[in-house]
Design a protein around this motif. Sequence first.
Motif, short mmCIF file in Angstrom:
data_model
loop_
_atom_site.label_atom_id
_atom_site.label_comp_id
_atom_site.label_asym_id
_atom_site.label_seq_id
_atom_site.Cartn_x
_atom_site.Cartn_y
_atom_site.Cartn_z
N SER A 28 0.93 -1.41 -0.03
CA SER A 28 -0.16 0.05 0.07
C SER A 28 0.80 1.20 -0.12
O SER A 28 0.45 2.45 -0.52
N ASN A 29 2.20 1.26 0.41
CA ASN A 29 2.90 2.31 0.52
C ASN A 29 3.64 2.51 -0.71
O ASN A 29 4.40 3.50 -0.84
N LEU A 30 3.63 1.71 -1.79
CA LEU A 30 4.50 1.67 -2.77
C LEU A 30 4.25 2.95 -3.59
O LEU A 30 3.06 3.38 -3.79
N LYS A 31 5.24 3.59 -4.05
CA LYS A 31 5.23 4.55 -5.26
C LYS A 31 6.09 4.60 -6.32
O LYS A 31 7.26 4.04 -6.14
N ILE A 32 5.37 4.99 -7.47
CA ILE A 32 6.24 4.69 -8.76
C ILE A 32 6.83 6.03 -8.90
O ILE A 32 6.14 7.10 -9.21
N LEU A 33 8.08 6.02 -8.92
CA LEU A 33 9.01 7.39 -9.49
C LEU A 33 9.44 7.21 -10.75
O LEU A 33 9.60 6.08 -11.27
N HIS A 34 9.82 8.46 -11.56
CA HIS A 34 10.50 8.37 -12.88
C HIS A 34 11.10 9.73 -12.79
O HIS A 34 10.22 10.88 -12.77
N PRO A 35 12.30 10.09 -13.25
CA PRO A 35 12.90 11.10 -13.46
C PRO A 35 11.97 12.15 -14.53
O PRO A 35 11.99 13.29 -14.48
N LEU A 36 11.44 11.22 -15.51
CA LEU A 36 11.01 11.88 -16.64
C LEU A 36 12.06 12.62 -17.56
O LEU A 36 13.13 12.86 -16.99
N PRO A 37 11.82 12.73 -18.59
CA PRO A 37 10.32 12.57 -19.58
C PRO A 37 10.44 10.86 -19.77
O PRO A 37 11.13 9.89 -19.73
N ARG A 38 9.11 10.54 -19.78
CA ARG A 38 8.59 9.15 -20.13
C ARG A 38 8.38 8.96 -21.47
O ARG A 38 8.08 9.95 -22.17
N VAL A 39 8.72 7.84 -22.05
CA VAL A 39 8.37 7.35 -23.47
C VAL A 39 7.23 6.32 -23.43
O VAL A 39 6.30 6.74 -23.14
N ASN A 40 7.83 5.00 -23.41
CA ASN A 40 6.58 3.86 -23.39
C ASN A 40 6.77 3.09 -22.04
O ASN A 40 6.28 2.28 -21.99
N GLU A 41 7.54 3.41 -21.07
CA GLU A 41 7.85 2.67 -20.01
C GLU A 41 6.76 2.64 -19.07
O GLU A 41 6.99 1.63 -17.92
N ILE A 42 6.07 3.41 -18.99
CA ILE A 42 4.95 3.36 -17.97
C ILE A 42 3.64 3.88 -18.74
O ILE A 42 3.48 4.67 -19.34
N ASP A 43 2.58 2.99 -18.56
CA ASP A 43 1.38 2.99 -19.46
C ASP A 43 0.69 4.17 -18.87
O ASP A 43 0.78 4.74 -17.72
N ARG A 44 0.07 5.02 -19.92
CA ARG A 44 -0.79 6.25 -19.35
C ARG A 44 -1.81 5.94 -18.50
O ARG A 44 -2.25 6.69 -17.64
N ASP A 45 -2.25 4.35 -18.31
CA ASP A 45 -3.43 4.29 -17.34
C ASP A 45 -3.11 4.19 -16.14
O ASP A 45 -3.54 4.27 -14.97
#
Length: 307
Positions: free
Chosen positions: A255-272
Motif C-alpha cells: 500500500s505504501n508503494l510509489k512509482i517514481l520516474h525522473p521523466l521524460p517518459r516514453v513508453n515505459e509507464i502506461d498512461r493508465d
Amino acid sequence: MQRKNLVSIDDLSKDEIMKILRTAQYFEENPNQKILDGKIVATLFFEPSTRTRLSFETAVQRLGGRIIGFSDPAATSTSKGESLKDTIKMVSNYADLIVMRHYLEGAAQYATEVTDIPIVNAGDGANQHPSQTLLDLYSIYKTQGTLENLTITMVGDLKYGRTVHSLLIAMRHFNPTFRFIACQELQMPEVYKKFCEKEGISYTEHTDFNQAVIDTSDIIYMTRVQRERFTDIMEYEKVKDLYRLRNCMLDSARSNLKILHPLPRVNEIDRDVDDNPMAYYFQQAGNGLYARQAIICRALGVTLPVE
Ligand code: CP
C-alpha cells in the motif's frame, strides 16, 4: 555559510542531505521570498531539458533573483568554436552562480576548476544528476516518512541512467535494498555494484520485471532508455521497449508503494498508471522546485531559518 558547488552527490554528507531536505520542506511551505534580490543565476544547458532548467529558473524567480543563460548552445558562441573553459570564464563575469548541464561526463567538475563562482551540476553525460537525486530523496521521504530500510527497484536503462547512479550513491546512508531490473545491454555498471558491495548494500539483479519484485517494493524507480547515449541506433531499437509498467501489475503491490520516474517518459509507464494513487512522478517533478530552491541557497551561502 560558504558558497558551495554541487557537482556530485558524494559532495554531501548525510547531515547535509538531511538539511537540504528540511530546507526543501521549508520552501514548500514558503515558496515565495525575496532572498536572492540582486543575485543573477546563469543556466547553461548544453543538452535538452524541460524539468531541470525550468524548475531551477522558477526557483530563482520565486526567490527574487534573476536568470541569464541558454537552452540551445547552437545559439551561442560555442557554435563558433568557443571552448567550455572560455564560456564558463565569460559567464562568471556576469553571474553569481552557474547551473550547468553538459553531455560530457566530468564537465561540471571541470567547470569548478576554471571559475571561482559556484557550479551546480544539472547532469553531466551518463555520470551524475545530483539535484535530481535530492528531489528524489525528498519525494521518497515525503511519501514513505523515512529514507531508512527501503526496498527500491530500479528499472530500465541502468547503464546510462545518471539519475539511478546518483540515487544509488546517496542511499548508502540509509541501508537500502536494491533490485536492478535491466536487459544485459543496460545493466547497472560494475563500478556501482562494487560500490554497493563496499558499502554493504544488498542488491539483486534481474532481467525479468516480475510480480514478486513489484509486490515487495517500497519504491519502483522507472527510467527511460536514453536514445541519445547510443552510438548504434539498432542497439537502441532492440532494447527500447523491453520494460513497461502497466496498471494491472500494481493490483497486489504494497500500500505504501510509489512509482517514481525522473521523466521524460516514453513508453515505459502506461498512461493508465497515471491515475493510480501509487503514481508519484508528476508530484516528484513538482518537488524539484523546492529541492532546487534549497540547492541554490546552499550554493550561494544564503542563511535560512532551518537547522
Ligand atoms: N529529470 C530530468 O532531468 O528532466 P529534464 O531532462 O526534462 O530536465
